[in-house]
Design an enzyme around this catalytic site. Structure first.
Site, PDB file in Angstrom:
ATOM      1  N   ASP A  41       0.841  -1.199   0.000  1.00  0.00           N
ATOM      2  CA  ASP A  41       0.000   0.000   0.000  1.00  0.00           C
ATOM      3  C   ASP A  41       0.881   1.257   0.000  1.00  0.00           C
ATOM      4  O   ASP A  41       0.851   2.037   0.938  1.00  0.00           O
ATOM      5  CB  ASP A  41      -0.959  -0.007   1.212  1.00  0.00           C
ATOM      6  CG  ASP A  41      -0.241  -0.081   2.551  1.00  0.00           C
ATOM      7  OD1 ASP A  41       0.933  -0.493   2.582  1.00  0.00           O
ATOM      8  OD2 ASP A  41      -0.860   0.276   3.581  1.00  0.00           O
ATOM      9  N   HIS A  63       9.490   0.282   9.259  1.00  0.00           N
ATOM     10  CA  HIS A  63       8.604  -0.884   9.302  1.00  0.00           C
ATOM     11  C   HIS A  63       8.795  -1.763   8.062  1.00  0.00           C
ATOM     12  O   HIS A  63       9.402  -2.824   8.124  1.00  0.00           O
ATOM     13  CB  HIS A  63       7.140  -0.442   9.400  1.00  0.00           C
ATOM     14  CG  HIS A  63       6.827   0.338  10.642  1.00  0.00           C
ATOM     15  ND1 HIS A  63       7.004  -0.164  11.903  1.00  0.00           N
ATOM     16  CD2 HIS A  63       6.337   1.593  10.824  1.00  0.00           C
ATOM     17  CE1 HIS A  63       6.634   0.719  12.809  1.00  0.00           C
ATOM     18  NE2 HIS A  63       6.222   1.799  12.178  1.00  0.00           N
TER      19      HIS A  63
HETATM   20  C1  BDR Z   1       2.598  -0.415   8.706  1.00  0.00           C
HETATM   21  O1  BDR Z   1       1.488   0.480   8.498  1.00  0.00           O
HETATM   22  C2  BDR Z   1       1.764   1.379   7.455  1.00  0.00           C
HETATM   23  O2  BDR Z   1       1.617   2.698   7.882  1.00  0.00           O
HETATM   24  C3  BDR Z   1       3.169   1.149   7.031  1.00  0.00           C
HETATM   25  O3  BDR Z   1       3.322   1.249   5.634  1.00  0.00           O
HETATM   26  C4  BDR Z   1       3.508  -0.243   7.518  1.00  0.00           C
HETATM   27  O4  BDR Z   1       3.213  -1.215   6.554  1.00  0.00           O
HETATM   28  C5  BDR Z   1       3.222  -0.102  10.043  1.00  0.00           C
HETATM   29  O5  BDR Z   1       2.322  -0.318  11.079  1.00  0.00           O
HETATM   30 CA    CA Z   2       2.808  -0.612   4.218  1.00  0.00          CA
END
Ligand code: BDR
Ligand code: CA
Length: 310
Positions: free
Chosen positions: A10, A242
């Site tokens: 995403d 992340h």
């Molecule tokens: C996840 O949530 C999204 O904001 C980031 O892309 C990552 O995949 C982190 O909690």
């Molecule tokens: Ca993500």
């Protein structure tokens, strides 16, 4: 041989860093992107996926648009305050030149897995809706996928979208429960480890001296992500890596440590999206998940910056 990966994503600021570093790593062969709602609406995420492969000159890598909403929940909760309305930090990038693969995300995933039976690592970096839809359409996919390495969840710490839930799991908890109960090898790179991998402004400044399209893009879009981390965590320009931690795990799993336990997902109520590790193996015979809990954070950051800077 390079490891064949299909990234379900995403994009998304940290997704962008994860995808760009994967495209720049010879250990990995990105065979396609499927996109999902999450950090922004699915149309924006799909366009961003196309932009990212084009930026790196990989116009041959197919990008398919997938689910625009969770399986059952009626409200659409997007991460636009973290990633910008366009998923690219409100930088309003120009339209991609190419076009999307005509297949729907779940069908695309099934087709790619069948094209390379036993070889594809699925790499979900967003809500698990497309993966759950693929599983529902063809449960036999579990025997054909090599493994699943996902960013999501938090087994032992606090959440980032609620006191108990991580955003990707929270956005479609039912889909996540379907994925964790399926009989396949899953590695969960969640907040347990990703909140320990914090990139600092000094590291970023080093990276920004590189003169290439990937770093130029990240330099433009990251301020929005930094602002969110400043506001919520007081990190003074630093932020959690992340999704890029998944790329680092795929390239160099030795930098990480994990424990194994089955994962269950709470799908309703105040604790919706909570990932529970059945550490005493009391709840049944669900297949254990590799839950990544620690890493050599400095080595992970150096690896990612090196890949992006070259
Ligand atoms: C996840 O949530 C999204 O904001 C980031 O892309 C990552 O995949 C982190 O909690
Ligand atoms: Ca993500």
């Amino acid at each position: 041989m390079a490891r064949r990966i299909l990234i379900d994503t995403d994009p998304g600021i940290d997704d962008s860093m994860a995808i760009l570093s994967a495209l720049r790593s010879p250990e990995l062969e990105v065979i396609g992107l499927s996109t999902v709602f999450g950090n922004a609406d699915v149309d924006s995420c799909a366009m961003n996926g196309l932009r990212l492969v084009e930026l790196e000159g990989h116009n041959n890598i197919p990008v398919a648009k997938g689910a625009g909403a969770p399986l059952f929940r009626e409200d659409l909760d997007l991460g636009t305050q973290v990633h910008g309305l366009d998923g690219m930090g409100n930088t309003r990038p120009s339209p991609p030149r190419g076009t999307l693969d005509p297949r729907f995300g779940a069908q695309f995933i099934l087709d790619m897995v069948k094209q390379y039976p036993g070889e594809v690592t699925l790499v979900p970096l967003g809500p698990l809706t497309n993966i759950a839809l693929a599983l529902q359409q063809d449960p036999g996919i579990t025997d054909q996928v090599k493994e699943v390495v996902l960013m999501g969840g938090c087994a032992f710490g606090t959440g980032n979208i609620s006191p108990v839930a991580e955003a990707n799991i929270f956005h479609d908890a039912h889909a996540a429960e379907i994925v964790f109960r399926a009989n396949w090898d899953v590695t969960m790179v969640g907040l347990d480890v990703t909140t320990k991998i914090i990139v600092r402004p000094a590291d970023l400044d080093k990276m920004y001296t590189a003169n290439n399209p990937a770093v130029d893009l990240l330099h433009r879009i990251q301020p929005c992500y930094q602002a969110f981390h400043d506001q919520i965590y007081g990190l003074n320009g630093a932020f959690h890596l992340h999704d890029p931690s998944v790329t680092a795990f795929l390239i160099s799993p030795d930098l990480f440590t994990y424990i194994e336990a089955p994962i269950y997902v709470e799908t309703s109520g105040l604790c919706a999206g909570k990932t529970i590790a059945d550490v005493h193996w009391q709840w049944g015979d669900r297949k254990p998940v590799k839950i990544v809990v620690d890493a050599d954070a400095k080595a992970v950051i150096n690896l990612l910056i090196q890949r992006l800077s070259q």
